[in-house]
Design an enzyme around this catalytic site. Structure first.
Site, PDB file in Angstrom:
ATOM      1  N   GLY A   1     -21.460  36.103  -3.189  1.00 39.91           N
ATOM      2  CA  GLY A   1     -20.592  35.211  -2.164  1.00 39.91           C
ATOM      3  C   GLY A   1     -19.278  35.030  -2.550  1.00 39.91           C
ATOM      4  O   GLY A   1     -18.702  35.551  -3.214  1.00 39.91           O
TER       5      GLY A   1
ATOM      6  N   ASP B   1     -26.000  18.762   0.080  1.00 45.95           N
ATOM      7  CA  ASP B   1     -26.074  19.971   0.586  1.00 45.95           C
ATOM      8  C   ASP B   1     -27.484  20.647   0.683  1.00 45.95           C
ATOM      9  O   ASP B   1     -27.717  21.855   0.132  1.00 45.95           O
ATOM     10  CB  ASP B   1     -25.078  20.967  -0.139  1.00 45.95           C
ATOM     11  CG  ASP B   1     -24.546  22.095   0.628  1.00 45.95           C
ATOM     12  OD1 ASP B   1     -24.827  22.089   2.102  1.00 45.95           O
ATOM     13  OD2 ASP B   1     -24.286  23.272   0.121  1.00 45.95           O
TER      14      ASP B   1
END
EC number: 2.7.12.1
Length: 499
Positions: free
Chosen positions: A171, A289
């Site tokens: 990522g 999140d």
């Protein structure tokens, strides 16, 4: 390419906790962690809508091209909210071009140039771990790529302890590799290797701080949060060792062609999620999140069957045991709360309207997640605040007038109602792709109606009226899973891990 150089590191116990070491650093004075981290989170969230990997195209005249269920996939260990552009912007344009040119011409001159570039970059960042005193003088054999990722190969060792087996994902934050931990009897672990970029390193430090405190509170790992084994700084790369888990619940869903999970699996996954996040809330911590990408199966092995009607293979996960991961944005009650939190699709209305937030914003996210498990697609597929509110009204009913009066975001409203034109492309999109919540039921069976009653209570507009996770665990939908008496706590919440 030379392999990473080995250095012996002291045991974690000898260097103290992350928090103690971080406070004792003798570098130049800096802002407090809570202020700097929150400002970083604010900057990150404000830019999220323009680059999130699941964004749709902007409004146009071709509403038929705007597919509700089109979800682009990022094959990484976890989805994060940093953009690739922001990651590359750490380097000057000239530096990136020069780096790529010299890599194509692999000569002795290019190697010297690469070392000079690494030295320039090293002066812009600070090392962190006491065990990484060697890191301030980057070894000639340790190199980063143009984006700051550590260059490694299968079979390399880090800290004379971790042997790299494979790459699990990548990522913008860094990479996750599968390793053999030779100090834990050959245990397989997941090692997150953060880019040698200060903003990502700072996010990793915050996550380490939260994970250490969770480990202190839950040493036996009974509360379903991912377990951190170790952390260290390897030549400017923050590295975190975790228990090795399976696919995320989103990745499994995607690989299964977005086939919804059966309701009995939805029940077990939702129950565990409520347990894990209740543990955080009881200890004055908000995850902020939560999303299917941040809920991982312990083991994602599956059974394969062939569906004659649909003429395709379908997967059924063998075990629905899950863990909650990614605490990089987690916030304690006493810390500064940034204005915008949560990934867009799971963002609560009080966050959109900037009314302030606390633990109930996690409950809203869980409601969205459970819905996604049940139907196979995202409930609120949008990246625009006004459209998001219009979807909420279409699915859940009008936004309460009290919230409208209190919000500073009056530009979204006109005379006490949402300012929304249903005759526009966006209006037609919402009208055609959103419907009242109960109309998403796939069965009239009692347990399906119980599930939607739970979701409705989690998606209550006003945070004060929203279901708490303690109440959620007592909901009739979970009756067959409850093994403890109603008033028995699964943990002792008398201790506070927030400080």
């Amino acid at each position: 390419m030379p392999h990473p150089r080995r250095y012996h590191s002291s045991e974690r116990g000898s260097r103290g906790s992350y928090h103690e070491h971080y406070q004792s650093r003798k570098h130049k004075r800096r802002r407090s962690r809570s202020w700097s981290s929150s400002s970083d989170r604010t900057r990150r969230r404000r830019r999220e809508d323009s680059y999130h990997v699941r964004s749709r195209s902007s409004y146009d005249d071709h509403s038929s091209d705007r597919r509700l269920y089109d979800r682009r996939y990022c094959g990484s260990y976890r989805r994060n909210d940093y953009s690739r552009d922001r990651g590359e912007a750490y380097y000057d344009t000239d530096f990136r071009q020069s780096y790529e040119y010299h890599r194509e011409n692999s000569s002795y001159r290019s190697q010297r140039s690469s070392r000079r570039k690494h030295r320039r970059r090293r002066r812009r960042s600070r090392t962190f771990s006491r065990s990484s005193s060697h890191s301030s003088r980057r070894a000639k054999s340790v190199e980063d790529d143009a984006e700051g990722h550590l260059i490694y190969h299968v079979g390399d060792w880090l800290q004379e302890r971790y042997e790299i087996v494979s790459t699990l994902g990548e990522g913008t934050f860094g990479r996750v590799v599968q390793c053999v931990d030779h100090r834990r009897g050959g245990t397989q672990v997941a090692l997150k290797i953060i880019k040698n970029v200060e903003k990502y390193k700072e996010a990793a430090r915050l996550e380490i701080n939260v994970l250490e405190k969770i480990n202190e509170k839950d040493p036996d790992n009974k509360n379903l949060c991912v377990q951190m084994f170790d952390w260290f700084d390897y030549h400017g790369h923050m590295c975190i060792s975790f228990e090795l888990l399976g696919l995320s619940t989103f990745d499994f869903l995607k690989d299964n062609n977005y086939l919804p999970y059966p309701i009995h699996q939805v029940r077990h996954m939702a129950f565990q999620l409520c347990q894990a996040v209740k543990f955080l809330h009881d200890n004055k911590l908000t995850h902020t999140d939560l999303k299917p990408e941040n809920i991982l199966f312990v083991n994602s092995d599956y059974e394969l069957t062939y569906n004659l009607e649909k003429k395709r293979d379908e997967r059924s996960v063998k075990s629905t045991a899950v863990r909650v991961v990614d605490f990089g944005s987690a916030t304690f009650d006493h810390e500064h709360h940034s204005t915008i939190v949560s990934t867009r699709h799971y963002r609560a209305p009080e966050v959109i309207l900037e009314l302030g937030w606390s633990q109930p914003c996690d409950v809203w996210s869980i409601g969205c997640i459970i819905f996604e498990y049940y139907v196979g697609f995202t409930l609120f597929q949008t990246h625009d605040n006004r459209e998001h509110l219009a979807m909420m009204e279409r699915i859940l009913g009008p936004v309460p007038s009290r919230m409208i009066r209190k919000t500073r975001k009056q530009k979204y409203f006109y005379r006490g109602r949402l300012d929304w034109d249903e005759n526009t492309s966006a209006g037609r999109y919402v009208r055609e792709n959103c419907k009242p919540l109960r109309r998403y039921l796939t069965s009239e069976a009692e347990d399906h109606h119980q599930l939607f009653d739970l979701i409705e209570n989690m998606l209550e507009y006003e945070p004060a009226k929203r279901l708490t996770l303690g109440e959620a665990l007592q909901h009739p939908f979970f009756a067959c899973l409850r093994t403890e008496p109603p008033n028995t706590k699964l943990w002792d919440s008398s201790r506070d891990i927030s400080r």
